[in-house]
Design a protein around this motif. Structure first.
Motif, PDB file in Angstrom:
ATOM      1  N   GLU A   1       1.991  -1.719   2.603  1.00  0.00           N
ATOM      2  CA  GLU A   1       2.437  -2.864   1.815  1.00  0.00           C
ATOM      3  C   GLU A   1       1.237  -3.625   1.272  1.00  0.00           C
ATOM      4  O   GLU A   1       0.192  -3.689   1.922  1.00  0.00           O
ATOM      5  CB  GLU A   1       3.303  -3.796   2.659  1.00  0.00           C
ATOM      6  N   ILE A   2       1.416  -4.178   0.102  1.00  0.00           N
ATOM      7  CA  ILE A   2       0.369  -4.978  -0.535  1.00  0.00           C
ATOM      8  C   ILE A   2       0.974  -6.287  -1.025  1.00  0.00           C
ATOM      9  O   ILE A   2       2.191  -6.417  -1.139  1.00  0.00           O
ATOM     10  CB  ILE A   2      -0.280  -4.228  -1.720  1.00  0.00           C
ATOM     11  N   ARG A   3       0.114  -7.247  -1.295  1.00  0.00           N
ATOM     12  CA  ARG A   3       0.509  -8.509  -1.933  1.00  0.00           C
ATOM     13  C   ARG A   3      -0.085  -8.491  -3.335  1.00  0.00           C
ATOM     14  O   ARG A   3      -1.195  -8.977  -3.548  1.00  0.00           O
ATOM     15  CB  ARG A   3      -0.006  -9.698  -1.149  1.00  0.00           C
ATOM     16  N   PRO A   4       0.643  -7.936  -4.305  1.00  0.00           N
ATOM     17  CA  PRO A   4       0.066  -7.747  -5.635  1.00  0.00           C
ATOM     18  C   PRO A   4      -0.250  -9.041  -6.369  1.00  0.00           C
ATOM     19  O   PRO A   4      -1.042  -9.039  -7.308  1.00  0.00           O
ATOM     20  CB  PRO A   4       1.127  -6.936  -6.373  1.00  0.00           C
ATOM     21  N   HIS A   5       0.325 -10.138  -5.922  1.00  0.00           N
ATOM     22  CA  HIS A   5       0.083 -11.418  -6.592  1.00  0.00           C
ATOM     23  C   HIS A   5      -0.790 -12.342  -5.750  1.00  0.00           C
ATOM     24  O   HIS A   5      -0.798 -13.543  -5.951  1.00  0.00           O
ATOM     25  CB  HIS A   5       1.414 -12.073  -6.950  1.00  0.00           C
ATOM     26  N   GLY A   6      -1.509 -11.757  -4.796  1.00  0.00           N
ATOM     27  CA  GLY A   6      -2.466 -12.510  -4.010  1.00  0.00           C
ATOM     28  C   GLY A   6      -1.921 -13.037  -2.700  1.00  0.00           C
ATOM     29  O   GLY A   6      -0.733 -12.908  -2.399  1.00  0.00           O
ATOM     30  N   PRO A   7      -2.802 -13.645  -1.896  1.00  0.00           N
ATOM     31  CA  PRO A   7      -2.407 -14.185  -0.599  1.00  0.00           C
ATOM     32  C   PRO A   7      -1.240 -15.159  -0.724  1.00  0.00           C
ATOM     33  O   PRO A   7      -1.182 -15.964  -1.649  1.00  0.00           O
ATOM     34  CB  PRO A   7      -3.670 -14.914  -0.116  1.00  0.00           C
ATOM     35  N   GLY A   8      -0.312 -15.036   0.225  1.00  0.00           N
ATOM     36  CA  GLY A   8       0.840 -15.923   0.235  1.00  0.00           C
ATOM     37  C   GLY A   8       2.017 -15.420  -0.577  1.00  0.00           C
ATOM     38  O   GLY A   8       3.131 -15.907  -0.433  1.00  0.00           O
ATOM     39  N   SER A   9       1.784 -14.436  -1.454  1.00  0.00           N
ATOM     40  CA  SER A   9       2.889 -13.871  -2.234  1.00  0.00           C
ATOM     41  C   SER A   9       3.643 -12.866  -1.358  1.00  0.00           C
ATOM     42  O   SER A   9       3.129 -12.412  -0.345  1.00  0.00           O
ATOM     43  CB  SER A   9       2.372 -13.204  -3.509  1.00  0.00           C
ATOM     44  N   PRO A  10       4.861 -12.498  -1.741  1.00  0.00           N
ATOM     45  CA  PRO A  10       5.629 -11.541  -0.930  1.00  0.00           C
ATOM     46  C   PRO A  10       4.978 -10.160  -0.876  1.00  0.00           C
ATOM     47  O   PRO A  10       4.336  -9.727  -1.827  1.00  0.00           O
ATOM     48  CB  PRO A  10       6.977 -11.455  -1.652  1.00  0.00           C
ATOM     49  N   TRP A  11       5.155  -9.494   0.255  1.00  0.00           N
ATOM     50  CA  TRP A  11       4.694  -8.118   0.404  1.00  0.00           C
ATOM     51  C   TRP A  11       5.584  -7.203  -0.421  1.00  0.00           C
ATOM     52  O   TRP A  11       6.779  -7.437  -0.553  1.00  0.00           O
ATOM     53  CB  TRP A  11       4.782  -7.672   1.862  1.00  0.00           C
ATOM     54  N   GLU A  12       5.000  -6.124  -0.946  1.00  0.00           N
ATOM     55  CA  GLU A  12       5.755  -5.100  -1.655  1.00  0.00           C
ATOM     56  C   GLU A  12       5.339  -3.746  -1.109  1.00  0.00           C
ATOM     57  O   GLU A  12       4.160  -3.472  -0.916  1.00  0.00           O
ATOM     58  CB  GLU A  12       5.489  -5.158  -3.159  1.00  0.00           C
ATOM     59  N   LEU A  13       6.329  -2.901  -0.861  1.00  0.00           N
ATOM     60  CA  LEU A  13       6.083  -1.557  -0.368  1.00  0.00           C
ATOM     61  C   LEU A  13       5.522  -0.705  -1.502  1.00  0.00           C
ATOM     62  O   LEU A  13       6.058  -0.698  -2.601  1.00  0.00           O
ATOM     63  CB  LEU A  13       7.398  -0.954   0.139  1.00  0.00           C
ATOM     64  N   THR A  14       4.420   0.003  -1.228  1.00  0.00           N
ATOM     65  CA  THR A  14       3.806   0.859  -2.248  1.00  0.00           C
ATOM     66  C   THR A  14       4.406   2.262  -2.196  1.00  0.00           C
ATOM     67  O   THR A  14       5.180   2.578  -1.304  1.00  0.00           O
ATOM     68  CB  THR A  14       2.285   0.978  -2.035  1.00  0.00           C
ATOM     69  N   ASP A  15       3.997   3.091  -3.114  1.00  0.00           N
ATOM     70  CA  ASP A  15       4.448   4.484  -3.137  1.00  0.00           C
ATOM     71  C   ASP A  15       3.555   5.390  -2.304  1.00  0.00           C
ATOM     72  O   ASP A  15       3.724   6.598  -2.313  1.00  0.00           O
ATOM     73  CB  ASP A  15       4.481   5.003  -4.579  1.00  0.00           C
ATOM     74  N   ILE A  16       2.608   4.828  -1.584  1.00  0.00           N
ATOM     75  CA  ILE A  16       1.718   5.616  -0.738  1.00  0.00           C
ATOM     76  C   ILE A  16       2.517   6.107   0.468  1.00  0.00           C
ATOM     77  O   ILE A  16       3.167   5.319   1.141  1.00  0.00           O
ATOM     78  CB  ILE A  16       0.512   4.781  -0.269  1.00  0.00           C
ATOM     79  N   SER A  17       2.484   7.392   0.724  1.00  0.00           N
ATOM     80  CA  SER A  17       3.240   7.969   1.824  1.00  0.00           C
ATOM     81  C   SER A  17       2.304   8.359   2.962  1.00  0.00           C
ATOM     82  O   SER A  17       1.313   9.053   2.746  1.00  0.00           O
ATOM     83  CB  SER A  17       3.995   9.207   1.360  1.00  0.00           C
ATOM     84  N   LEU A  18       2.638   7.922   4.169  1.00  0.00           N
ATOM     85  CA  LEU A  18       1.854   8.327   5.332  1.00  0.00           C
ATOM     86  C   LEU A  18       2.264   9.711   5.821  1.00  0.00           C
ATOM     87  O   LEU A  18       1.630  10.273   6.698  1.00  0.00           O
ATOM     88  CB  LEU A  18       2.015   7.309   6.459  1.00  0.00           C
ATOM     89  N   ARG A  19       3.308  10.276   5.247  1.00  0.00           N
ATOM     90  CA  ARG A  19       3.755  11.618   5.641  1.00  0.00           C
ATOM     91  C   ARG A  19       2.725  12.678   5.270  1.00  0.00           C
ATOM     92  O   ARG A  19       2.757  13.784   5.801  1.00  0.00           O
ATOM     93  CB  ARG A  19       5.088  11.945   4.996  1.00  0.00           C
ATOM     94  N   GLU A  20       1.828  12.352   4.355  1.00  0.00           N
ATOM     95  CA  GLU A  20       0.813  13.315   3.928  1.00  0.00           C
ATOM     96  C   GLU A  20      -0.343  13.407   4.917  1.00  0.00           C
ATOM     97  O   GLU A  20      -1.156  14.311   4.846  1.00  0.00           O
ATOM     98  CB  GLU A  20       0.269  12.925   2.546  1.00  0.00           C
ATOM     99  N   ILE A  21      -0.425  12.462   5.839  1.00  0.00           N
ATOM    100  CA  ILE A  21      -1.505  12.457   6.817  1.00  0.00           C
ATOM    101  C   ILE A  21      -1.161  13.436   7.936  1.00  0.00           C
ATOM    102  O   ILE A  21      -0.073  13.362   8.510  1.00  0.00           O
ATOM    103  CB  ILE A  21      -1.718  11.040   7.392  1.00  0.00           C
ATOM    104  N   PRO A  22      -2.052  14.372   8.252  1.00  0.00           N
ATOM    105  CA  PRO A  22      -1.737  15.339   9.310  1.00  0.00           C
ATOM    106  C   PRO A  22      -1.644  14.658  10.680  1.00  0.00           C
ATOM    107  O   PRO A  22      -2.236  13.609  10.911  1.00  0.00           O
ATOM    108  CB  PRO A  22      -2.913  16.312   9.256  1.00  0.00           C
TER     109      PRO A  22
END
Length: 90
Positions: free
Chosen positions: A10-31
């Motif tokens: 998750e990232i805060r695309p609008h800076g600190p204090g803004s709502p978190w947003e789930l990214t399209d980065i998948s941890l399933r690719e990590i062995p």
């Protein structure tokens, strides 16, 4: 039986204090890496590391999207780690 770590980034695309947003980065690719699982979360900690982020549950301010995915998919033992904590690992 193997263990899999499921997660989201998750990232805060609008800076600190803004709502978190789930990214399209998948941890399933990590062995599967039990040393990393043990170090970060205390899961299958065969090396005896002091875990960085064990058993924290979901953050209070987790995005609605990630909370819904956690509840829908019935994942257990949620925890989280910040990038700052990962960056401090020696």
């Amino acid at each position: 039986m193997s263990t899999a770590i499921w997660g989201g980034v998750e990232i805060r695309p609008h800076g600190p204090g803004s709502p978190w947003e789930l990214t399209d980065i998948s941890l399933r690719e990590i062995p599967t890496n039990y040393e990393a699982f043990g170090l970060l979360f205390g899961v299958r900690n065969y090396a005896g590391f002091e875990p960085v982020a064990p058993g924290r549950g979901l953050p209070d301010d987790v995005s609605a999207n990630l909370r819904a995915r956690h509840l829908t998919d019935r994942h257990h033992d949620p925890t989280w780690v910040s990038w700052a904590e990962v960056a401090r690992i020696d």
